[in-house]
Structure formats: structure tokens, C-alpha cells
Enzyme design. Structure first.
Site, PDB file in Angstrom:
ATOM      1  N   THR A 163       0.801  -1.199   0.000  1.00 53.57           N
ATOM      2  CA  THR A 163       0.000   0.000   0.000  1.00 53.57           C
ATOM      3  C   THR A 163       0.845   1.265   0.000  1.00 53.57           C
ATOM      4  O   THR A 163       1.901   1.295   0.624  1.00 53.57           O
ATOM      5  CB  THR A 163      -0.847  -0.078   1.274  1.00 53.57           C
TER       6      THR A 163
ATOM      7  N   THR B  84      -0.783   1.670   6.736  1.00 49.11           N
ATOM      8  CA  THR B  84      -0.538   0.463   5.949  1.00 49.11           C
ATOM      9  C   THR B  84      -0.454  -0.713   6.913  1.00 49.11           C
ATOM     10  O   THR B  84       0.099  -0.587   8.002  1.00 49.11           O
ATOM     11  CB  THR B  84       0.765   0.559   5.136  1.00 49.11           C
ATOM     12  N   GLY B  85      -1.016  -1.827   6.521  1.00 54.36           N
ATOM     13  CA  GLY B  85      -0.961  -2.989   7.398  1.00 54.36           C
ATOM     14  C   GLY B  85      -2.169  -3.877   7.205  1.00 54.36           C
ATOM     15  O   GLY B  85      -2.898  -3.745   6.216  1.00 54.36           O
ATOM     16  N   THR B  86      -2.380  -4.761   8.151  1.00 52.43           N
ATOM     17  CA  THR B  86      -3.491  -5.710   8.070  1.00 52.43           C
ATOM     18  C   THR B  86      -4.807  -4.957   8.272  1.00 52.43           C
ATOM     19  O   THR B  86      -5.194  -4.623   9.394  1.00 52.43           O
ATOM     20  CB  THR B  86      -3.317  -6.793   9.148  1.00 52.43           C
ATOM     21  N   GLY B  87      -5.480  -4.686   7.171  1.00 48.72           N
ATOM     22  CA  GLY B  87      -6.582  -3.733   7.153  1.00 48.72           C
ATOM     23  C   GLY B  87      -7.698  -4.002   8.137  1.00 48.72           C
ATOM     24  O   GLY B  87      -8.265  -3.062   8.710  1.00 48.72           O
TER      25      GLY B  87
ATOM     26  N   GLY C 184     -10.350  -3.097   2.409  1.00 51.47           N
ATOM     27  CA  GLY C 184      -9.433  -2.895   3.533  1.00 51.47           C
ATOM     28  C   GLY C 184      -9.635  -1.543   4.195  1.00 51.47           C
ATOM     29  O   GLY C 184     -10.643  -0.859   3.991  1.00 51.47           O
ATOM     30  N   ASP C 185      -8.648  -1.162   4.983  1.00 53.90           N
ATOM     31  CA  ASP C 185      -8.761   0.084   5.742  1.00 53.90           C
ATOM     32  C   ASP C 185      -8.445   1.326   4.917  1.00 53.90           C
ATOM     33  O   ASP C 185      -8.896   2.426   5.255  1.00 53.90           O
ATOM     34  CB  ASP C 185      -7.797   0.044   6.933  1.00 53.90           C
TER      35      ASP C 185
ATOM     36  N   ARG D 182     -13.705  -8.017  -0.606  1.00 50.96           N
ATOM     37  CA  ARG D 182     -13.143  -7.502   0.647  1.00 50.96           C
ATOM     38  C   ARG D 182     -12.602  -6.073   0.448  1.00 50.96           C
ATOM     39  O   ARG D 182     -11.938  -5.780  -0.530  1.00 50.96           O
ATOM     40  CB  ARG D 182     -12.030  -8.434   1.110  1.00 50.96           C
TER      41      ARG D 182
HETATM   42  N1  ASP Z   1      -3.883  -1.952   4.537  1.00 52.47           N
HETATM   43  C1  ASP Z   1      -4.004  -2.637   3.282  1.00 52.47           C
HETATM   44  C2  ASP Z   1      -5.281  -3.429   3.281  1.00 52.47           C
HETATM   45  O1  ASP Z   1      -5.571  -4.065   4.279  1.00 52.47           O
HETATM   46  C3  ASP Z   1      -2.861  -3.526   2.950  1.00 52.47           C
HETATM   47  C4  ASP Z   1      -1.469  -2.936   3.092  1.00 52.47           C
HETATM   48  O2  ASP Z   1      -1.272  -1.943   3.793  1.00 52.47           O
HETATM   49  O3  ASP Z   1      -0.518  -3.459   2.479  1.00 52.47           O
HETATM   50  O4  ASP Z   1      -5.947  -3.486   2.284  1.00 52.47           O
END
Ligand code: ASP
Length: 314
Positions: A182, A233-236, A212-213, A210
Site C-alpha cells: 500500500t 498500511t498494514g493488516t486492514g 481494507g482500511d 473484501r
Molecule cells: N492496509 C491494506 C489493506 O488491508 C494492505 C497494506 O497496507 O498493504 O488493504
């Protein structure tokens, strides 16, 4: 008094092994191209909104990052792209989700914001809107790269029902480089206004449909001149449940915490306990920046007006 501009970007939470110097250079170069595009706007007195949108657009066009060209695949071997932008001066925001024909999702998010009728459009409706607004449309294959296909295969070998952060698979599966995710940017302009933008292909092997955040205002993207501008950025799923970006704003606004402390608290008190992994970038109205993560690294670059741009990974 004239403010001095500040611009920060991220290219996803992730790491690269120190041996992969070549790859590291390519990522750093990609980030610098994008940062310089944003700097050019701020340098001529442009707005924070214009700067973050252009910075993110550049990163979308770079195949190394998981946004636009180079986005990851979902479980159906398709792309579903998400993006958002927020203007801290007016609290206007625009977001789109689950699109696969819009070349630059962040430009459409901007159009949604400027259009003023809706804040969040998805799928076919978002694409119809983009077409009506004259934005560039592409074949979905435009977003695909061989590396992303390898990543999808690696995740599915591991577990058909898991989804993974772009960066998280590589070390374990002997993947080549390109595991970074991201993209996002936050800025303070000379007029003292803040803005944030984020764009992503999401997570590899994510469930069809799905979201994400990144496009969720208050989760992956938020800006408010009274406090800060944030991009995550991360596990949305965890960032959505933590209302991460707004949580930082709230700690500053109602708890009088400085940006760095608020971001650290959000990570340690909300994201980490939920099991989330990733990071955030932020800037406040005084030009202080924060870039924090609980992942091993986060691709990031930043500049303060009058100083040399810098980049870091770990
Ligand atoms: N935050 C993003 C999502 O969950 C993924 C990422 O940050 O790489 O869609």
C-alpha cells in the site's frame, strides 16, 4: 506567518533483507520520484491535497508498489483496488473501493471528494463515475505483474483461505523482491492545511469483495487541520476495527497528546492488542511528523521545506 511545507509518504509496511541492495535502491528511487512530484507542487505554493494526490498517483504508476500498476491479486486472481483522500481544511473526503478498470484510483477518490455528492463509491458505480468524469480507464490486466502472480501462488500453497500483507510472504517462500504494499502520503502546505491520501491493491489472496482500511475514512486515511493527517498500511481488518487514523486524531484532540505519542499509543494500545501488523505516517499542523510501525520495517520518505528529502525502510 507563512508555514513551511512538509511531505511524508509510505510505500507499505515491509522489509527487505540487507543483501538485496539492488532491490532496495529501486524502492528508494521509486519513493523519491513520488516525493519529488509532491515537493514540486508544494514548492510553488500548491495545496496539501494536490501534493498528496500527485505523490500517491506516482506510486500507483510504479509497479514496485501494491497500488495501481503492480497491485496484488485477490482469491479470484483479480484486482480490487481501494483509495481515499481527505482534506484537513474542510473535512471533505472521497473514497473508492473494489475497482479494477480505473488506472489511478486516487484521482477518482479526489473526484468523488470534489463532486461532493457522495463520500464513498464502490465497484461498478465508482467506475461509471470515473468514466463520466473522463478519468483514464484501462483493461484489468494493466495492473498485473508476474511477481504478484507468484505471490498469490505462494500464499495459496500455504493456505487457500489466508490473506497476506504484500511483504509478509517473501522471506518465508523464497520470493524475489517486491513484497511491499500500500502507498500513502500526508502533507502540510504553506497555507497551514493538512491532507492525507492512501491507495492499495489490498492483501494477496483477499476474499473477493473484501475492502481494507485504506479507503475507510478514519481507519486508513484521515486529515483534520485541528490535529493531524494520517495514512496507514498494514493488516486492514485490524486498522478498521481500531479506527486507527481517527484514534490518533482523537488522542491529540481530546487527550492533548502530541502526534508521536498519540501514534505510539494507537499502535501499542489498539492495533497490537488486536493482533494487527503495520504502520502509520502522520504530520501535524506545526509540521511535526511521525512514522511508526510494529512490522519489521515500513518504506517511507519525507521532506521538510528547505531540507534534503530522506528515505528509510527499517
Ligand atoms: N492496509 C491494506 C489493506 O488491508 C494492505 C497494506 O497496507 O498493504 O488493504
Amino acid at each position: 506567518m507563512k508555514n513551511q511545507y512538509v511531505l511524508v509518504l509510505h510505500g507499505g509496511a515491509g522489509t527487505i533483507s540487507p543483501e538485496e541492495i539492488e532491490a532496495e535502491k529501486a524502492y528508494r528511487d521509486g519513493m523519491m520520484v513520488a516525493l519529488n512530484a509532491g515537493i514540486a507542487i508544494l514548492e510553488r505554493g500548491g495545496s496539501a491535497v494536490d501534493a498528496v494526490v500527485e505523490t500517491v498517483r506516482q506510486l500507483e504508476d510504479c509497479p514496485l508498489f501494491n497500488a495501481g500498476h503492480g497491485a496484488v491479486f485477490n482469491e479470484d486472481q483479480r484486482h480490487e483496488l481501494d483509495a481515499a483522500v481527505m482534506d484537513g481544511a474542510t473535512l471533505r473526503a472521497g473514497a473508492i473501493a473494489s475497482v479494477d478498470r480505473i488506472r489511478n484510483p486516487v484521482l477518482t477518490a479526489r473526484e468523488v471528494m470534489d463532486g461532493g455528492r457522495s463520500v464513498f463509491l464502490s465497484a461498478d458505480g465508482a467506475e461509471r463515475f470515473a468514466t463520466e468524469r473522463g478519468l483514464e480507464m484501462v483493461d484489468p490486466g494493466y495492473f498485473s505483474t508476474p511477481l504478484r502472480r507468484l505471490q498469490l501462488e505462494a500464499v495459496r500453497r500455504h493456505d487457500l483461505n489466508s490473506q497476506m500483507l504484500d511483504h509478509a510472504l517473501a522471506p518465508r517462500d523464497g520470493m524475489p523482491d517486491g513484497r511491499f504494499g500500500t502507498v500513502g502520503a500526508v502533507a502540510l502546505d504553506r497555507a497551514g492545511h493538512l491532507a492525507a491520501a492512501t491507495s492499495t491493491g489490498g492483501m494477496t489472496n483477499k476474499q473477493a469483495g473484501r475492502i481494507g482500511d485504506a479507503p475507510v475514512i478514519g481507519a486508513g486515511t484521515y486529515a483534520n487541520d485541528s490535529t493531524c493527517a494520517i495514512s496507514a498500511t498494514g493488516t486492514g481488518e485490524h486498522f478498521i476495527r481500531a479506527c486507527a487514523a481517527h484514534d490518533i486524531h482523537a488522542r491529540m484532540k481530546y487527550g492533548n497528546q502530541p502526534l508521536g505519542q498519540a501514534m505510539a499509543s494507537t499502535i501499542s494500545e489498539t492495533i497490537t492488542p488486536l493482533g494487527g501488523e503495520g504502520g502509520l505516517i502522520g504530520v501535524d499542523g506545526h509540521g511535526n511528523i511521525a512514522m511508526q510501525f510494529n512490522s519489521v520495517g515500513m518504506y517511507r520518505a519525507w521532506v521538510y521545506e528547505g531540507y534534503q528529502p530522506e528515505a528509510a525502510i527499517f
